[in-house]
Design a protein around this motif. Structure first.
Motif, PDB file in Angstrom:
ATOM      1  N   GLU A 144       0.812  -1.212   0.000  1.00 36.91           N
ATOM      2  CA  GLU A 144       0.000   0.000   0.000  1.00 36.91           C
ATOM      3  C   GLU A 144       0.848   1.266   0.000  1.00 36.91           C
ATOM      4  O   GLU A 144       0.319   2.362   0.187  1.00 36.91           O
ATOM      5  CB  GLU A 144      -0.922  -0.011   1.224  1.00 36.91           C
ATOM      6  N   THR A 146       2.846   4.552  -1.015  1.00 37.38           N
ATOM      7  CA  THR A 146       2.637   5.596  -2.018  1.00 37.38           C
ATOM      8  C   THR A 146       3.860   6.505  -2.045  1.00 37.38           C
ATOM      9  O   THR A 146       4.791   6.362  -1.249  1.00 37.38           O
ATOM     10  CB  THR A 146       1.390   6.427  -1.687  1.00 37.38           C
ATOM     11  N   GLU A 147       3.825   7.466  -2.959  1.00 33.89           N
ATOM     12  CA  GLU A 147       4.956   8.383  -3.094  1.00 33.89           C
ATOM     13  C   GLU A 147       5.232   9.143  -1.799  1.00 33.89           C
ATOM     14  O   GLU A 147       6.381   9.427  -1.466  1.00 33.89           O
ATOM     15  CB  GLU A 147       4.680   9.386  -4.231  1.00 33.89           C
TER      16      GLU A 147
END
Length: 665
Positions: A144, A146-147
């Motif tokens: 999960e 993210t950036e």
């Protein structure tokens, strides 16, 4: 750990190298018989030959030898051992092994299996520490991520020492890095569980040494700073950690004690934290003796191995540990080349001598061969002094004066690091080598290297004169100008052609008229005077390998080249050769002869000295040869692949119309 008094009389060290010798040293002082175990490559290793008894573990790879709990238990039974010390690494933090040792009626020199199990998985350990009120970084689910979660640090749940650890700064790299981390963790620890947590670029790695007995006493033996790391493996450690505010230091002590009591810990252990400014975050608890334990021993005046054994025998600790005194710094000497992406180096260690004022814990001796199967650590060198400045200076000088003839090492990097203003000032963070590596590995003084090559030429000319019955001074009736060609083997490979004449007054350099070669005082020693400064060089020759040392600490590794070298064999254009010896653990997905590859694309991974090393395409093109496969062992220079330019697409013509004719002249 067995409760109640139970004297240890014969102890098996379930490990190898430096830590095995370290444990054996304490056992000898305590009058305890020692039992070593050894793989086939370690048959004549120091830890094997110095033990009272030794048991062979057939094979070479750790998975077949030092990671085989059944073989280790068989060795304990066969040798009559009544206790097992796991050292660090291998099975030292394996709860199943600890339980098997105690179930066999042996004394386990370590914490209870339950405490190991609680801390063995770093993910479960974090949950436990959160409940105990210990501050920590929140884990990130790789699936999960993210950036905004970047950068991420992937870590093996069951590991340590940098194995199974990868830094991810680009989300697109996450799947490949997860695969690599899991493979490395599985090879090193037999467990491929990996988790992710936020990575703090400028954090400091600070840890607290604890020691607890069976009677409820927990010692906190101060802090250590281990921020100077490469590939997430520690290089230089010191105690106490410098520049920590008193309140932060006290909070670290309290958190470490809370962690120990939360799992009913006994024995020696280390609680590690990431310190960001004035905040501390729990990283992990190492349920074993740390590699860097000597700096704590020096500062507190204790023998942690002796205390481990006493605790295992049921002895109570005094209410408080000895007060700290002075400062200690440790440097790990590795057979590796920091200038070449920290790649490990193999070969024969001809000579290794450290000055007597340094504590030297080493797993090697003169004549040993540094192979590919195990960690490239050669030795740990420790300086203890009243002040931090004095300890840094003593360690840097001692390392510089260490005689080290053999594979390339990180010695020069260590010396430059210990003398770097940022390190001297204290508080360097974990990004130090990322920021400073280029400067720390820059080539040395070219003039100094030329003089070292000249000293080597002079020493070898004198040796040749003695062997052929010539005069000690090398004088001949007719002047002559023999040449010795030498080049620095690492890192630059610069060729130095040395020309000299032998005269009635001795040897006269042809290309260094301002340098005077003084008469020989003893074989292998050369005195050169230049610009009024006399320098002494000690030259040692092992076949074509030449080592030139100076009392001031400068050392040069040279290779003597023949006067008329034979034509060298050359590899075909586009050949990719193995940069280090190791085992091909896997190929890139879909890699096969005939496929096109991009420059820099990963082709395969080599495992050497317990670490994976990616081998990438040096150029774009078509893979025309792939003579290796997973599982194959290779040496330096083995052909791994051939990449050739892609053939240009054939020209096409429109067959519906005849080609346009050239205009008439």
């Amino acid at each position: 750990m067995t409760a109640g008094p139970r004297p240890v009389t014969r102890l098996l060290v379930a490990n190898r190298g430096e830590i095995a010798r370290r444990v054996q040293r304490t056992c000898r002082a305590l009058g305890i018989t020692t039992v070593a175990v050894h793989s086939d490559p370690d048959t004549h290793a120091p830890h094997t030959t110095e033990a009272d008894l030794a048991v062979r573990l057939p094979g070479a790879a750790p998975a077949d030898t030092y990671l085989r709990a059944d073989l280790l238990l068989d060795a304990a039974r066969t040798s009559g051992a009544d206790a097992v010390h796991p050292g660090y690494g291998f099975l030292s933090e394996n709860a199943a092994f600890a339980r098997a040792v105690t179930d066999a009626g042996l004394t386990w020199i370590g914490p209870p299996p339950g405490a190991i199990a609680a801390m063995a998985s770093k993910t479960r350990a974090k949950d436990l520490m959160a409940r105990a009120g210990v501050p920590l970084l929140a884990a990130v689910d790789p699936a999960e991520a993210t950036e905004k979660d970047l950068p991420l640090l992937l870590k093996a749940a069951a590991g340590g020492g940098g194995r199974g650890m990868r830094l991810v700064r680009d989300l697109a790299d996450l799947p490949a890095q997860l695969t690599a981390a899991r493979a490395e963790a599985r090879a090193a620890f037999g467990d491929d569980e990996v988790f992710a947590e936020p990575y703090l670029d400028q954090g400091r790695h600070v840890e607290v040494q604890i020691l607890a007995d069976l009677h409820g006493t927990v010692w906190v033996l101060g802090t250590r700073d281990c921020s100077l790391q490469r590939r997430h493996q520690k290089v230089i450690e010191e105690a106490p950690a410098p520049r920590l505010p008193p309140a932060l230091r006290e909070s670290l002590h309290r958190a470490a004690e809370a962690a120990a009591r939360a799992v009913a810990y006994t024995g020696a252990g280390t609680v590690e934290f990431l310190v960001d400014e004035d905040r501390a975050h729990f990283l992990e608890m190492n349920t074993r003796l740390q590699v860097e334990h000597p700096v704590t021993e020096a500062v507190h005046g204790v023998d942690l191995v002796a205390l481990q054994i006493a605790v295992a025998e049921g002895e109570p600790l005094p209410p408080a540990p000895p007060a700290p005194s002075g400062h200690a710094v440790e440097a790990r000497l590795y057979a590796e080349d920091p200038a070449d992406d920290w790649r490990p180096r193999t070969g024969r260690l001809h000579r290794f001598r450290a000055p007597g004022h340094l504590r030297t814990d080493s797993g090697v001796t003169d004549g040993d061969t540094i192979g590919v199967h195990y960690d490239p650590l050669l030795a740990k060198l420790v300086a203890h002094a009243p002040t931090r400045t004095a300890a840094l200076r003593a360690l840097a000088d001692g390392l510089a004066r260490t005689t080290l003839h053999g594979p390339v090492t990180n010695r020069d990097l260590l010396v430059r690091t210990l003398r770097h203003p940022e390190v001297v000032a204290g508080g360097a963070d974990t990004s130090f080598y990322d920021r400073r590596l280029a400067a720390l590995t820059a080539p040395g003084d070219a003039r100094a290297e030329e003089l070292a090559a000249l000293a080597a030429a002079v020493a070898q000319a004198r040796t040749a004169a003695r062997e052929t019955g010539g005069l000690g001074g090398g004088w001949r009736n007719l002047p002559s100008a023999p040449a010795l060609r030498a080049y620095r083997a690492e890192p630059a490979g610069t060729v130095h052609e040395i020309r000299y004449r032998t005269t009635r007054d001795g040897i006269r350099p042809e290309d260094h008229p301002a340098v005077t070669v003084e008469p020989e005082t003893r074989p292998g020693t050369v005195h050169l005077t230049s610009e009024g400064v006399r320098r002494t060089y000690h030259v040692a020759v092992y076949g074509h390998e030449v080592y030139v040392d100076t009392p001031g600490g400068t050392s040069h590794a040279l290779t003597a080249l023949p006067r008329f070298p034979a034509p060298a064999a050359t590899a075909a254009p586009g050949s990719l050769l193995a940069p280090l010896p190791g085992t091909v653990v896997r190929l890139a997905e879909g890699l096969a002869e005939g496929v096109e590859v991009a420059e820099g694309a990963p082709l395969l991974w080599l495992e050497a000295m317990k670490m994976e090393h990616r081998v990438s395409a040096p150029r774009a093109g078509v893979l025309t040869r792939l003579p290796v496969e997973a599982g194959r062992q290779v040496e330096v220079g083995t052909l791994l692949a051939v990449i050739e330019d892609a053939e240009p697409a054939p020209e096409t013509h429109d067959t519906a119309r005849p080609p346009k004719e050239d205009p008439a002249p």
